[in-house]
Design an enzyme around this catalytic site. Structure first.
Site, PDB file in Angstrom:
ATOM      1  CE1 TYR A 124     -31.387  29.132 -86.252  1.00 15.57           C
ATOM      2  CE2 TYR A 124     -33.702  29.104 -85.667  1.00 15.57           C
ATOM      3  CZ  TYR A 124     -32.679  28.741 -86.523  1.00 15.57           C
ATOM      4  OH  TYR A 124     -32.948  28.011 -87.641  1.00 15.57           O
ATOM      5  CE  LYS A 171     -21.827  16.160 -86.265  1.00 20.11           C
ATOM      6  NZ  LYS A 171     -22.045  14.917 -87.022  1.00 20.11           N
ATOM      7  CG  ASP A 204     -24.776  13.201 -88.487  1.00 18.87           C
ATOM      8  OD1 ASP A 204     -24.907  13.445 -87.285  1.00 18.87           O
ATOM      9  OD2 ASP A 204     -23.754  12.667 -88.959  1.00 18.87           O
ATOM     10  CG  ASP A 228     -35.931  26.309 -87.764  1.00 18.93           C
ATOM     11  OD1 ASP A 228     -37.065  25.988 -88.160  1.00 18.93           O
ATOM     12  OD2 ASP A 228     -35.383  27.361 -88.119  1.00 18.93           O
TER      13      ASP A 228
END
Length: 334
Positions: A124, A171, A204, A228
């Site tokens: 972002y 991740k 995930d 987000d």
């Protein structure tokens, strides 16, 4: 003592839910001098910018702002007001409590988690370029400074609010350097907070866990993009964006906001749900150490929902004014 607070009503249903929230705060006995500032899509038509300089100056001056939903004109080169506010004021911590409310059919009963999202960098940051025709690149910016302070905020929040666990979402199995930096920072900060249990989960797996046993995660701390997405997933667990509050916290200022959209299709019809902005105002009151008034509103909201007073988006029949009046009456009895 009266607080001077910047109020940015916003676009679409923003002015309606902002007015309802002002009435609720008044019913709770909080004295506020509102510094009303206009920003968003409607302002862009007149001023050529979605965020006039005086809006930022007001928030810097007052240190606290309450903001309704704001629109950004699509395809006209305007930057998001939300992103600009966060970056200009260094509002590095986005805080989203996700909690079930009575009388609203949630996906799971008793959901009660908090998502703490780093607010200033990651994808972002907007660092993009065209490498060649037909090939675009976005750069993921992660710094040790930002990772450390968001983790420190999450652990401090957990201690302050009596939470037991902070779960870092990452991740790092794929993005070993960028997400690895978050994970490394998290582990260092965790050592300074032995009373809080640290946990680590891949993003995930986190999404799956949120729809199986969200409360096990307790306080989630994560990067901008993951936060987000997971924040909206969390809202879906408890009834939608119309009831979930949000805050953007920095060292020098804090902006409390409704996280839903401007809903132009229902603007002016008197049916908007003000719950999200009201709950954001409750977070604002706690930030201002107005805990008694905040608790009054919280109890009033619970009572209002328990009695079945709900707006149409939640399956009820109450309009904005009817819901607000019922809540103000409940606050008066709290």
């Amino acid at each position: 003592m009266a607080h001077t607070i910047t109020l940015i009503p916003g676009d679409g249903i923003g002015p309606e839910v902002a007015d309802a929230t002002r009435r609720v705060l008044e019913a709770a006995g909080v004295k506020i001098d509102w510094d009303v500032q206009e920003a968003g899509a409607a302002v862009a038509e007149k001023r050529g910018t979605t965020l006039p300089d005086e809006v930022l100056a007001s928030v810097r001056r007052n240190k606290v702002a309450l903001k309704g939903p704001i629109g950004t004109p699509i395809g006209k080169g305007f930057r998001s007001v939300n992103v600009t506010l966060r970056q200009a004021l260094d509002l590095y911590a986005n805080v989203r409590p996700v909690r079930s409310l009575p009388g609203i059919e949630p996906r799971f009963e008793g959901t009660d988690i908090v998502i703490v999202r780093e607010n200033t960098e990651d994808l972002y940051a907007g660092l993009e370029l065209m490498i060649m025709p037909g090939v675009a690149q976005s750069m993921k910016l992660i710094t040790e400074r930002a990772c450390t302070r968001i983790c420190e905020y999450a652990f401090d929040y957990a201690e302050r609010m009596g939470r037991k666990r902070v779960t870092v979402v990452h991740k790092a199995n794929i993005m070993k350097l960028s997400d690895g930096l978050l994970l490394e920072s998290f582990r260092k900060v965790a050592q300074k907070h032995p009373r809080i249990e640290p946990a680590e989960v891949i993003v995930d797996a986190c999404a799956m866990n949120m729809v199986r046993n969200a409360n096990k995660l307790d306080v989630i701390v994560t990067e901008n993009l993951y936060g987000d997405i997971l924040s909206d997933l969390g809202a879906g667990l408890v009834g939608g964006l119309g009831i979930v509050p949000g805050a953007n916290i920095g060292v020098e200022a804090a902006v409390f906001e409704a996280v839903h959209g401007t809903a132009p299709d229902i603007a002016g019809k008197g049916i908007a749900n003000p719950t999200a902005l009201i709950q954001s105002a409750v977070m604002m009151l706690h930030h201002l150490d107005e805990h008694t008034a905040a608790s009054k509103i919280e109890r009033g909201l619970l009572t209002t929902f328990e009695r079945g007073t709900r707006t149409t988006d939640l399956g009820g029949s109450a309009g904005t004014d009817e819901f607000t009046r019922a809540l103000c009456e409940a606050i008066g009895r709290a």
